[in-house]
Write a protein that holds these residues in place. Sequence first.
Motif, PDB file in Angstrom:
ATOM      1  N   LEU A  10       5.916  -1.353 -15.710  1.00  0.00           N
ATOM      2  CA  LEU A  10       6.144  -1.761 -14.339  1.00  0.00           C
ATOM      3  C   LEU A  10       5.380  -0.869 -13.362  1.00  0.00           C
ATOM      4  O   LEU A  10       5.181   0.317 -13.611  1.00  0.00           O
ATOM      5  CB  LEU A  10       7.634  -1.705 -14.008  1.00  0.00           C
ATOM      6  N   ILE A  11       4.991  -1.449 -12.246  1.00  0.00           N
ATOM      7  CA  ILE A  11       4.383  -0.691 -11.152  1.00  0.00           C
ATOM      8  C   ILE A  11       5.509  -0.292 -10.205  1.00  0.00           C
ATOM      9  O   ILE A  11       6.385  -1.100  -9.885  1.00  0.00           O
ATOM     10  CB  ILE A  11       3.346  -1.561 -10.417  1.00  0.00           C
ATOM     11  N   ARG A  12       5.491   0.942  -9.780  1.00  0.00           N
ATOM     12  CA  ARG A  12       6.525   1.460  -8.874  1.00  0.00           C
ATOM     13  C   ARG A  12       5.919   1.706  -7.505  1.00  0.00           C
ATOM     14  O   ARG A  12       4.936   2.429  -7.371  1.00  0.00           O
ATOM     15  CB  ARG A  12       7.092   2.762  -9.434  1.00  0.00           C
ATOM     16  N   VAL A  13       6.521   1.105  -6.489  1.00  0.00           N
ATOM     17  CA  VAL A  13       6.130   1.329  -5.105  1.00  0.00           C
ATOM     18  C   VAL A  13       7.277   2.089  -4.453  1.00  0.00           C
ATOM     19  O   VAL A  13       8.403   1.583  -4.378  1.00  0.00           O
ATOM     20  CB  VAL A  13       5.872   0.003  -4.359  1.00  0.00           C
ATOM     21  N   SER A  14       7.010   3.321  -4.018  1.00  0.00           N
ATOM     22  CA  SER A  14       8.028   4.148  -3.377  1.00  0.00           C
ATOM     23  C   SER A  14       7.749   4.215  -1.886  1.00  0.00           C
ATOM     24  O   SER A  14       6.640   4.562  -1.480  1.00  0.00           O
ATOM     25  CB  SER A  14       8.026   5.559  -3.965  1.00  0.00           C
ATOM     26  N   LEU A 113      17.330   0.253  11.464  1.00  0.00           N
ATOM     27  CA  LEU A 113      17.702   1.325  10.544  1.00  0.00           C
ATOM     28  C   LEU A 113      16.655   2.418  10.401  1.00  0.00           C
ATOM     29  O   LEU A 113      16.980   3.604  10.341  1.00  0.00           O
ATOM     30  CB  LEU A 113      17.951   0.673   9.173  1.00  0.00           C
ATOM     31  N   ILE A 114      15.392   2.040  10.347  1.00  0.00           N
ATOM     32  CA  ILE A 114      14.315   2.933   9.902  1.00  0.00           C
ATOM     33  C   ILE A 114      13.346   3.244  11.033  1.00  0.00           C
ATOM     34  O   ILE A 114      13.014   2.381  11.838  1.00  0.00           O
ATOM     35  CB  ILE A 114      13.559   2.266   8.726  1.00  0.00           C
ATOM     36  N   ASP A 115      12.886   4.495  11.064  1.00  0.00           N
ATOM     37  CA  ASP A 115      11.812   4.891  11.975  1.00  0.00           C
ATOM     38  C   ASP A 115      10.507   4.411  11.352  1.00  0.00           C
ATOM     39  O   ASP A 115       9.912   5.090  10.511  1.00  0.00           O
ATOM     40  CB  ASP A 115      11.809   6.410  12.155  1.00  0.00           C
ATOM     41  N   MET A 116      10.064   3.235  11.740  1.00  0.00           N
ATOM     42  CA  MET A 116       8.925   2.575  11.104  1.00  0.00           C
ATOM     43  C   MET A 116       7.606   3.322  11.320  1.00  0.00           C
ATOM     44  O   MET A 116       6.652   3.116  10.570  1.00  0.00           O
ATOM     45  CB  MET A 116       8.805   1.131  11.603  1.00  0.00           C
ATOM     46  N   GLU A 117       7.544   4.190  12.297  1.00  0.00           N
ATOM     47  CA  GLU A 117       6.315   4.956  12.574  1.00  0.00           C
ATOM     48  C   GLU A 117       6.130   6.119  11.594  1.00  0.00           C
ATOM     49  O   GLU A 117       5.057   6.707  11.537  1.00  0.00           O
ATOM     50  CB  GLU A 117       6.341   5.498  14.002  1.00  0.00           C
ATOM     51  N   ARG A 118       7.159   6.444  10.827  1.00  0.00           N
ATOM     52  CA  ARG A 118       7.108   7.625   9.964  1.00  0.00           C
ATOM     53  C   ARG A 118       7.268   7.303   8.484  1.00  0.00           C
ATOM     54  O   ARG A 118       7.593   8.159   7.677  1.00  0.00           O
ATOM     55  CB  ARG A 118       8.183   8.614  10.408  1.00  0.00           C
ATOM     56  N   ILE A 119       7.010   6.068   8.107  1.00  0.00           N
ATOM     57  CA  ILE A 119       7.130   5.661   6.701  1.00  0.00           C
ATOM     58  C   ILE A 119       5.963   6.224   5.895  1.00  0.00           C
ATOM     59  O   ILE A 119       4.842   6.282   6.371  1.00  0.00           O
ATOM     60  CB  ILE A 119       7.153   4.121   6.597  1.00  0.00           C
ATOM     61  N   GLY A 120       6.246   6.619   4.666  1.00  0.00           N
ATOM     62  CA  GLY A 120       5.220   7.009   3.705  1.00  0.00           C
ATOM     63  C   GLY A 120       5.342   6.134   2.476  1.00  0.00           C
ATOM     64  O   GLY A 120       6.450   5.748   2.096  1.00  0.00           O
ATOM     65  N   VAL A 121       4.220   5.798   1.857  1.00  0.00           N
ATOM     66  CA  VAL A 121       4.243   4.904   0.692  1.00  0.00           C
ATOM     67  C   VAL A 121       3.383   5.488  -0.420  1.00  0.00           C
ATOM     68  O   VAL A 121       2.299   6.019  -0.155  1.00  0.00           O
ATOM     69  CB  VAL A 121       3.713   3.492   1.061  1.00  0.00           C
ATOM     70  N   THR A 122       3.857   5.395  -1.644  1.00  0.00           N
ATOM     71  CA  THR A 122       3.050   5.708  -2.820  1.00  0.00           C
ATOM     72  C   THR A 122       3.164   4.548  -3.797  1.00  0.00           C
ATOM     73  O   THR A 122       4.185   3.855  -3.838  1.00  0.00           O
ATOM     74  CB  THR A 122       3.495   7.005  -3.539  1.00  0.00           C
TER      75      THR A 122
END
Length: 143
Positions: A10-14, A113-122
């Motif tokens: 599986l591919i994991r998107v965090s 809910l989320i501060d969308m300007e500060r999201i990080g993705v891997t």
Amino acid sequence: MSTIATHEKLIRVSVAVHRKPGTTEEEFNKYWAYKHGPLATEWLLRCGIVKYTQYHTTSEFKKFGDAMSAQTGRPMLEYDGFGDFYVRKYEDFENAFLDPEYMEKIRPDELRLIDMERIGVTVGVEYVVINEGKLVEKHGREF
């Protein structure tokens, strides 16, 4: 006896998230776990998400890492949590966020809910070395 890490394919998107300013830690964690997660489940399943987990980094648990951080000089990440999405094809993840239901139902809830300007993705894959207390000798993925 060794275990086989079959989920490695599986591919994991965090997605690392900060709570929205003005939201308490307790409000964030309860809303994410008991409202947002259940709201998103049917959409995620329909879009091919195989597994979705929430990783809550509360103050209680952040304290566990404070001593190690001070001793090693390695700072703790400051995120409030991580959403982990597991897919068989990365396109399933991308397509989920292009789905009209995301924009109509899920996105407005994220904005509460989320501060969308500060999201990080891997994006990556897991290579499991020990699973359920046993050494993994046969892997589902090779590099």
